[in-house]
Design an enzyme around this catalytic site. Sequence first.
Site, PDB file in Angstrom:
ATOM      1  N   THR A 241       0.955  -1.277   0.152  1.00 51.34           N
ATOM      2  CA  THR A 241       0.161   0.063  -0.081  1.00 51.34           C
ATOM      3  C   THR A 241       0.930   1.242  -0.085  1.00 51.34           C
ATOM      4  OG1 THR A 241      -1.839  -1.290   1.223  1.00 51.34           O
ATOM      5  CG2 THR A 241      -1.798   1.279   1.420  1.00 51.34           C
TER       6      THR A 241
ATOM      7  N   GLU B  81      -0.589  -5.364   5.878  1.00 48.45           N
ATOM      8  CA  GLU B  81       0.489  -5.333   5.115  1.00 48.45           C
ATOM      9  C   GLU B  81       1.387  -6.298   5.871  1.00 48.45           C
ATOM     10  OE1 GLU B  81       1.524  -1.152   5.543  1.00 48.45           O
ATOM     11  OE2 GLU B  81       1.174  -1.043   3.363  1.00 48.45           O
TER      12      GLU B  81
HETATM   13  O1  DER Z   1       1.263   2.983   4.903  1.00 50.34           O
HETATM   14  C1  DER Z   1       2.180   2.178   4.649  1.00 50.34           C
HETATM   15  O2  DER Z   1       3.022   1.110   5.134  1.00 50.34           O
HETATM   16  C2  DER Z   1       3.040   2.672   3.202  1.00 50.34           C
HETATM   17  O3  DER Z   1       3.688   1.587   2.602  1.00 50.34           O
HETATM   18  C3  DER Z   1       4.079   3.898   3.355  1.00 50.34           C
HETATM   19  O4  DER Z   1       4.878   3.362   4.552  1.00 50.34           O
HETATM   20  C4  DER Z   1       4.663   4.505   2.475  1.00 50.34           C
HETATM   21  O5  DER Z   1       3.746   5.065   1.497  1.00 50.34           O
HETATM   22  P1  DER Z   1       4.513   5.762   0.231  1.00 50.34           P
HETATM   23  O6  DER Z   1       5.192   5.090  -0.673  1.00 50.34           O
HETATM   24  O7  DER Z   1       3.336   6.503  -0.195  1.00 50.34           O
HETATM   25  O8  DER Z   1       5.504   6.971   0.972  1.00 50.34           O
END
Ligand code: DER
Length: 224
Positions: free
Chosen positions: A28, A104
């Site tokens: 995500t 996740e």
């Molecule tokens: O929410 C999450 O764990 C996302 O992976 C975050 O850590 C990274 O989001 P970004 O790639 O939009 O910076």
Amino acid sequence: GGSEAEKRAAGESAAETVEDGMVVGLGTGSTAAHAIRAIGRRVDSGLDVRGIPTSFQSRELAKEAAIPLTTLDEADEVHLAIDGADQFSGPHLVKGGGAAHAREKIVDAAADRLLVVADPSKFADELDHPIPVEVLPDARTTVAADVRALGGTPTLRTAERKDGPVVTDNGNLVLDCDFGAIPSPGVLASELAELPGAVEHGLFVGMADEVHVGSDDGVEVRRF
Ligand code: DER
């Protein structure tokens, strides 16, 4: 935060490592989104892969990319997970910027290998990013008190375009807990994990097998 070009370079680099027949955890966030779109382009060219989403957002992106989906219940094996991070120090990650870290972590941990996609702004010698903690709504006050007792400063995450707090895909709330520098992520992870009402925290200790760091002049791959 990094540039879209840096995120795209990292995401596309990770998508290139996906092989025919794989089951892939789909992370995500905006960097993982580039990997999902790149995998979708490869599916369009004949790649045989099934994806396991880690959030409402990644499921929607995967459907738009026409990546066939499966679940942890149906898949015999998760060969690879590709996910973003808010901060990384070696194989240790802080995640949860998107409030999706509970699901996740399930998928990332189930995978044979976790490949993190990031831009250079996510790198740290020592983790010091606030740690998102998903909490049962009724436990937000007690967990906040426990976090303070551990030396942290908890902040209930408020929504941007909704009155009140962010509500996760699981119907819970998020406390962003600032502990400053974290010299022993494993110790803090254990302390957070045992707080009653804390559903999941954003410390992914030692979980990254590889980090693809995108920059304007290429992608650096770090392996652990
Ligand atoms: O929410 C999450 O764990 C996302 O992976 C975050 O850590 C990274 O989001 P970004 O790639 O939009 O910076």
